[in-house]
Design a protein around this motif. Structure first.
Motif, PDB file in Angstrom:
ATOM      1  N   GLY A 337       0.728  -1.252   0.273  1.00  0.00           N
ATOM      2  CA  GLY A 337       0.089   0.017   0.082  1.00  0.00           C
ATOM      3  C   GLY A 337       0.961   1.198   0.006  1.00  0.00           C
ATOM      4  N   VAL A 338       2.128   1.366   0.533  1.00  0.00           N
ATOM      5  CA  VAL A 338       2.726   2.494   0.286  1.00  0.00           C
ATOM      6  C   VAL A 338       3.110   2.843  -1.134  1.00  0.00           C
ATOM      7  N   ARG A 339       3.167   1.782  -1.956  1.00  0.00           N
ATOM      8  CA  ARG A 339       3.480   2.174  -3.364  1.00  0.00           C
ATOM      9  C   ARG A 339       2.131   2.137  -4.438  1.00  0.00           C
ATOM     10  N   ALA A 340       1.133   1.597  -3.872  1.00  0.00           N
ATOM     11  CA  ALA A 340       0.056   1.573  -4.948  1.00  0.00           C
ATOM     12  C   ALA A 340      -0.374   2.781  -5.036  1.00  0.00           C
ATOM     13  N   VAL A 341      -0.620   2.759  -6.387  1.00  0.00           N
ATOM     14  CA  VAL A 341      -1.324   4.131  -7.025  1.00  0.00           C
ATOM     15  C   VAL A 341      -2.864   4.343  -6.745  1.00  0.00           C
ATOM     16  N   ARG A 342      -3.186   5.329  -6.144  1.00  0.00           N
ATOM     17  CA  ARG A 342      -4.281   5.883  -5.581  1.00  0.00           C
ATOM     18  C   ARG A 342      -4.641   7.169  -5.966  1.00  0.00           C
ATOM     19  N   SER A 343      -6.137   7.593  -5.696  1.00  0.00           N
ATOM     20  CA  SER A 343      -6.665   9.083  -5.837  1.00  0.00           C
ATOM     21  C   SER A 343      -6.331   9.607  -4.683  1.00  0.00           C
ATOM     22  N   PRO A 344      -5.732  10.848  -4.784  1.00  0.00           N
ATOM     23  CA  PRO A 344      -5.325  11.434  -3.452  1.00  0.00           C
ATOM     24  C   PRO A 344      -6.406  12.149  -2.612  1.00  0.00           C
ATOM     25  N   TRP A 521      -1.618  18.518  10.046  1.00  0.00           N
ATOM     26  CA  TRP A 521      -2.172  17.448   9.134  1.00  0.00           C
ATOM     27  C   TRP A 521      -3.120  17.821   8.130  1.00  0.00           C
ATOM     28  N   LYS A 522      -3.419  17.010   7.136  1.00  0.00           N
ATOM     29  CA  LYS A 522      -4.415  17.138   5.971  1.00  0.00           C
ATOM     30  C   LYS A 522      -4.912  15.836   5.829  1.00  0.00           C
ATOM     31  N   THR A 523      -6.426  15.874   5.712  1.00  0.00           N
ATOM     32  CA  THR A 523      -6.908  14.517   5.194  1.00  0.00           C
ATOM     33  C   THR A 523      -7.409  14.387   3.898  1.00  0.00           C
ATOM     34  N   GLY A 524      -7.730  13.391   3.232  1.00  0.00           N
ATOM     35  CA  GLY A 524      -8.256  13.159   1.930  1.00  0.00           C
ATOM     36  C   GLY A 524      -9.199  12.033   1.824  1.00  0.00           C
ATOM     37  N   THR A 525     -10.322  12.300   1.011  1.00  0.00           N
ATOM     38  CA  THR A 525     -11.177  11.167   0.809  1.00  0.00           C
ATOM     39  C   THR A 525     -11.264  11.128  -0.633  1.00  0.00           C
ATOM     40  N   SER A 526     -11.068  10.005  -1.431  1.00  0.00           N
ATOM     41  CA  SER A 526     -11.244  10.067  -2.873  1.00  0.00           C
ATOM     42  C   SER A 526     -12.758   9.898  -3.428  1.00  0.00           C
ATOM     43  N   TYR A 527     -13.035   9.975  -4.494  1.00  0.00           N
ATOM     44  CA  TYR A 527     -14.212   9.807  -4.966  1.00  0.00           C
ATOM     45  C   TYR A 527     -14.622   8.451  -4.903  1.00  0.00           C
ATOM     46  N   GLY A 528     -15.849   8.437  -4.291  1.00  0.00           N
ATOM     47  CA  GLY A 528     -16.486   6.985  -4.020  1.00  0.00           C
ATOM     48  C   GLY A 528     -16.196   6.480  -2.957  1.00  0.00           C
ATOM     49  N   ARG A 529     -15.464   7.203  -2.198  1.00  0.00           N
ATOM     50  CA  ARG A 529     -15.081   6.815  -0.934  1.00  0.00           C
ATOM     51  C   ARG A 529     -14.230   5.533  -0.889  1.00  0.00           C
ATOM     52  N   ARG A 530     -13.232   5.403  -1.610  1.00  0.00           N
ATOM     53  CA  ARG A 530     -12.402   4.163  -1.848  1.00  0.00           C
ATOM     54  C   ARG A 530     -10.876   4.523  -1.167  1.00  0.00           C
ATOM     55  N   ASP A 531     -10.692   5.658  -0.979  1.00  0.00           N
ATOM     56  CA  ASP A 531      -9.450   5.707  -0.202  1.00  0.00           C
ATOM     57  C   ASP A 531      -9.530   6.814   0.958  1.00  0.00           C
ATOM     58  N   ALA A 532      -8.887   6.718   2.102  1.00  0.00           N
ATOM     59  CA  ALA A 532      -9.061   7.617   3.016  1.00  0.00           C
ATOM     60  C   ALA A 532      -7.417   7.979   3.530  1.00  0.00           C
ATOM     61  N   TRP A 533      -7.322   9.243   3.430  1.00  0.00           N
ATOM     62  CA  TRP A 533      -6.016   9.644   3.673  1.00  0.00           C
ATOM     63  C   TRP A 533      -5.737  10.620   5.065  1.00  0.00           C
ATOM     64  N   TRP A 546      -2.785   5.602   4.891  1.00  0.00           N
ATOM     65  CA  TRP A 546      -3.829   5.303   4.010  1.00  0.00           C
ATOM     66  C   TRP A 546      -4.601   4.377   4.516  1.00  0.00           C
ATOM     67  N   VAL A 547      -6.001   4.318   4.241  1.00  0.00           N
ATOM     68  CA  VAL A 547      -6.779   3.180   4.840  1.00  0.00           C
ATOM     69  C   VAL A 547      -7.899   2.945   3.817  1.00  0.00           C
ATOM     70  N   GLY A 548      -8.251   1.709   3.384  1.00  0.00           N
ATOM     71  CA  GLY A 548      -9.207   1.346   2.581  1.00  0.00           C
ATOM     72  C   GLY A 548      -9.140   0.034   2.165  1.00  0.00           C
ATOM     73  N   ASN A 549      -9.556  -0.445   0.870  1.00  0.00           N
ATOM     74  CA  ASN A 549      -9.564  -1.858   0.296  1.00  0.00           C
ATOM     75  C   ASN A 549      -8.652  -1.881  -0.745  1.00  0.00           C
ATOM     76  N   PHE A 550      -7.813  -2.651  -0.800  1.00  0.00           N
ATOM     77  CA  PHE A 550      -7.108  -2.903  -2.202  1.00  0.00           C
ATOM     78  C   PHE A 550      -7.812  -3.461  -3.352  1.00  0.00           C
ATOM     79  N   SER A 551      -8.768  -3.915  -3.051  1.00  0.00           N
ATOM     80  CA  SER A 551      -9.895  -4.215  -4.148  1.00  0.00           C
ATOM     81  C   SER A 551     -10.391  -2.906  -4.571  1.00  0.00           C
ATOM     82  N   GLY A 552     -10.433  -1.963  -4.366  1.00  0.00           N
ATOM     83  CA  GLY A 552     -10.946  -0.660  -4.768  1.00  0.00           C
ATOM     84  C   GLY A 552     -12.314  -0.329  -4.236  1.00  0.00           C
TER      85      GLY A 552
END
Length: 779
Positions: A337-344, A521-533, A546-552
């Motif tokens: 998950g450190v190197r997985a490409v996700r929406s910021p 600190w700064k938070t972020g939530t991607s579209y569709g609530r797939r990624d929590a930063w 980063w918190v979420g599901n690797f399945s997307g």
């Protein structure tokens, strides 16, 4: 020169010279024809900053062959091996002539092989090139031993021996046996344990650690008593060693930081020992916190998390957690998950506003309008689907509002911001750069946790970005290279804003709590609530979560504020609770000034409410505030006048000057649509003959010159909206010069377009009109 020739001739006449030269030439020829190949296939070992083993892998021939470094060969280990195997190791040229002669004599007189004469060097040759035990093999070993002595130092030969001695099964080398059976590295072994490990290679089948421990202790004690007779070690040391129990059994090797271990093994395939900068306790603590936290949120269908902990001073990565459980195949635990490409999500907004500060576009107290806005058909909304009207830049960032961010990006220009992201090392953005638009600031791009953490560490380091350091400096490639992204002033302003705790992304039940660490600190939530930063930093550390599901898979409860930030706070409280490292100091080039609270501009003559703001000297904008303007009206304020219709008796009861808010048309439209009361400028004098010279309604949607694609099988509608003057009560919409509908200026009108060119006109009840052209195409 003549004397040298004389000596050479004299030597050449000696009988022994030619045979010796012949032997040397023969040896050189054989060495060139049969070169010595010393290429042990070691297991890859990943160590922590203090040298402890974090992770180990089987060698490519499926052996546990852990490389023992010279520093790990202690004096006790060295003395024990030499006393038992080869006391004259440092004196002979690879073979011991006396021992060889004695062995030949005994073998001939007894008729059988009763003793050998293998030195440590010859044993290394045999371990490197196994052969049958024949006299011919001995001759080859002798030749190879001389080669080994010529090309390698004694310490290097001893190191090879220590690394290759067999311990039964697929275990080779003292370090492998020490870690697998005794659970400790060679440098921590006692004399009893060292002696144990030196006797096993001679009888690996009968002296099996963990199985024949009683017999091993008997043999160990026999050798300890022999050491006592030779005076190799003090008597009290021998006595203690004789009484020491043997606690040997097969253990599992450590498996900390598996994702980083795999990554480093792949990037350094020929390096047997890779020294990382991870702190073992910090790594273990962080892994435990992540596993426990994901265990709690799993009931919400949230199955994974990744964390990176960076030391801001050294840029050393002190903890690296790629997933909540590496062995969890069901939830993709082996994904890094450190190197997985996700929406910021919104995590790039701090860099955007920092760039705007450096470009002199705004300051923290600059007021922007958070109102519904169409950017060439792109209409962003806030996370809570609300709009807040006039708001300061620092509040827009603290509240992570979307429209102000998109407006700021439009002002700066997307290419300039994308270039800065590329400079910051966002590799996926480099590949996507040609297709990125305004949505990049709201998460319309790909980033990794590693890249985001490095970016926020740059804020902590005054705007200088540096590469993360995973391995010790003598093995790393250019980890000290600095790259300035933003000024120290802009970095401080961002830090000051992100430190505020009166903000919506503070997790529930954390306000006014001792659990809240002092961090930015700064938070972020991607579209569709797939990624929590949630990325945070203080003077010492930057932590990325980063918190979420690797399945997307998206989850309704997933958000940076309520899901990722609690884990961020827990990690900071664990690694740097009540930090004494101080806080960030304001740069000297940053000044304080009074500004108007209504606009954030330098106060003008009508500004009554003033506040203090930061300003970058020579950079920040210096605009006089014009948030109010004077308007000529009649005495009761029902009609306004322009210069052409102003009564000649201006200044009397016929016409007086009054102050009104100088609002932008978009803000007026927002107030009107939401029915928010504000001080309206009275309608213009209806008797004015120059009224038609004023501007007609401004069409806000659709966007002039744009192309719109529709699916004929699924009819879609487009919205018609405009901004008009205060005195306009009705507008008239025309499609291709045909009246479509009459509506109020603030009313949204919808229509179903047909493919082809379309002219859209909007006329107000004063006779003024505006035209635009769009093209509608079928998909």
């Amino acid at each position: 020169m003549e004397k040298l020739r004389h000596i050479t001739k004299k030597l050449w006449k000696q009988r022994w010279v030619k045979p010796v030269l012949g032997v040397l030439v023969l040896f050189l020829g054989l060495t060139l024809a049969f070169p010595l190949k010393v290429r042990p296939r070691y297991s890859t070992v990943i160590t922590a900053a203090d040298g402890t083993v974090l992770h180990a892998f089987l060698s490519d021939d499926d052996k546990w062959r852990l490389a023992t470094e010279l520093a790990e060969i202690t004096p006790v280990l060295r003395q024990t091996i030499l006393q038992k195997e080869d006391r004259y190791f440092y004196y002979h040229p690879g073979f011991n002539p006396v021992a060889m002669a004695r062995a030949v004599f005994r073998n001939l007189t007894t008729g059988r092989r009763t003793s050998g004469a293998s030195t440590i060097t010859m044993q290394v040759v045999r371990l490197l090139e196994p052969r049958e035990r024949t006299y011919g093999s001995k001759i080859i070993e002798l030749f190879r031993a001389i080669q080994l002595e010529i090309f390698y130092s004694k310490d290097e030969i001893l190191q090879l021996y220590v690394n290759l001695v067999p311990y039964g099964g697929n275990i080779e080398g003292i370090k492998s046996a020490s870690m697998l059976y005794l659970g400790k590295p060679p440098q921590l072994l006692s004399l009893a344990e060292v002696t144990t490990l030196t006797i096993i290679p001679n009888r690996p089948s009968s002296l099996r650690l963990g199985i024949n421990n009683t017999r091993i202790v008997q043999e160990r004690n026999r050798w300890l008593n022999r050491f006592r007779k030779t005076g190799l070690f003090p008597d009290e040391t021998i006595v203690d060693a004789l009484a020491e129990p043997l606690n040997a059994y097969r253990r599992a090797l450590p498996s900390r930081a598996p994702h980083l271990a795999l990554r480093l093994k792949k990037s350094h395939p020929d390096q047997p020992v890779i020294h990382t900068r991870l702190l073992p306790n910090r790594q273990a603590q962080t892994e435990q916190l992540v596993a426990h936290y994901v265990g709690r949120v799993r009931a919400m269908n949230i199955h994974n998390a990744a964390v990176l902990v960076v030391n801001n001073q050294t840029m050393a990565v002190e903890a690296y957690v790629g997933s909540a459980g590496f062995r969890n195949r069901y939830d993709g635990g082996q994904v890094d998950g450190v190197r997985a490409v996700r929406s910021p999500g919104s995590t790039l907004k701090p860099l955007l506003y920092a760039l705007a500060f450096d470009q002199g576009l705004m300051t923290p107290k600059t007021v922007v309008n958070d109102v519904p806005t169409s950017f060439s058909g792109y209409e962003p909304e806030n996370y809570d689907r609300q709009f807040y009207g006039p708001i300061t830049v620092e509040s827009a960032l603290a509240n992570s509002l979307n429209v102000p961010a998109v407006k700021t990006l439009q002002q700066l220009g997307t290419p300039k911001f994308v270039d800065l992201l590329k400079k910051a090392g966002f590799e996926t953005i480099k590949k996507q750069s040609k297709s990125l638009g305004l949505s990049v600031i709201l998460g319309g791009c790909g980033v990794t946790l590693e890249e985001l953490t490095r970016l926020f560490a740059a804020f902590a380091n005054g705007g200088e970005a540096r590469n993360l350091s995973y391995i010790l400096p003598n093995e790393a490639e250019g980890t000290s290279r600095k790259n300035r992204l933003i000024s120290p002033d802009a970095a401080f302003l961002i830090t000051n804003t992100l430190t505020q705790i009166t903000r919506p992304d503070l997790p529930n039940n954390f306000d006014n709590s001792y659990h809240l660490p002092r961090i930015a600190w700064k938070t972020g939530t991607s579209y569709g609530r797939r990624d929590a930063w949630s990325i945070g930093y203080n003077k010492r550390y930057t932590v990325g979560v980063w918190v979420g599901n690797f399945s997307g898979e998206g989850v309704p409860e997933l958000s940076g504020a309520n899901i990722a930030t609690p884990l961020l706070f827990s990690i900071f409280n664990a690694i740097d609770y009540n930090s004494s490292s101080g806080w960030f100091r304001m740069p000297k080039s940053l000044s304080m000034r009074q500004v108007c609270a209504e606009t954030g501009d330098v106060p003008g003559e009508f500004c009554e409410h003033k506040i203090v703001d930061y300003a970058i000297m020579g950079v920040s904008p210096y605009h006089r505030c014009q948030h109010r303007k004077t308007v000529w009206t009649n005495a009761i304020g029902t009609v306004s006048y322009c210069a052409h219709c102003l009564p000649e008796t201006a200044g009397t009861d016929d016409a007086v000057q009054k102050l009104y808010p100088n609002l932008a048309p978009e803000l007026i439209a927002f107030y009107e649509s939401r029915r928010i009361p504000y001080a309206k400028i009275p309608p213009h004098n209806p008797a004015c003959t120059r009224v038609f010279a004023r501007q007609g309604p401004q069409i806000m949607s659709p966007n002039d010159g744009s192309e719109y694609f529709i699916n004929p099988n699924q009819p879609q509608q487009l919205q018609l909206s405009c901004q008009a003057d205060n005195e306009v009560k009705e507008v008239y919409w025309y499609l291709n010069d045909k009246l479509y509908r009459k509506a109020a200026p603030t009313e949204g009108v919808f229509f179903s377009p047909q493919p082809g060119a379309l002219k859209i006109s909007c006329a107000d009840d004063k006779g003024r009109n505006t035209n635009i052209q769009i093209t509608v195409r079928a998909e």
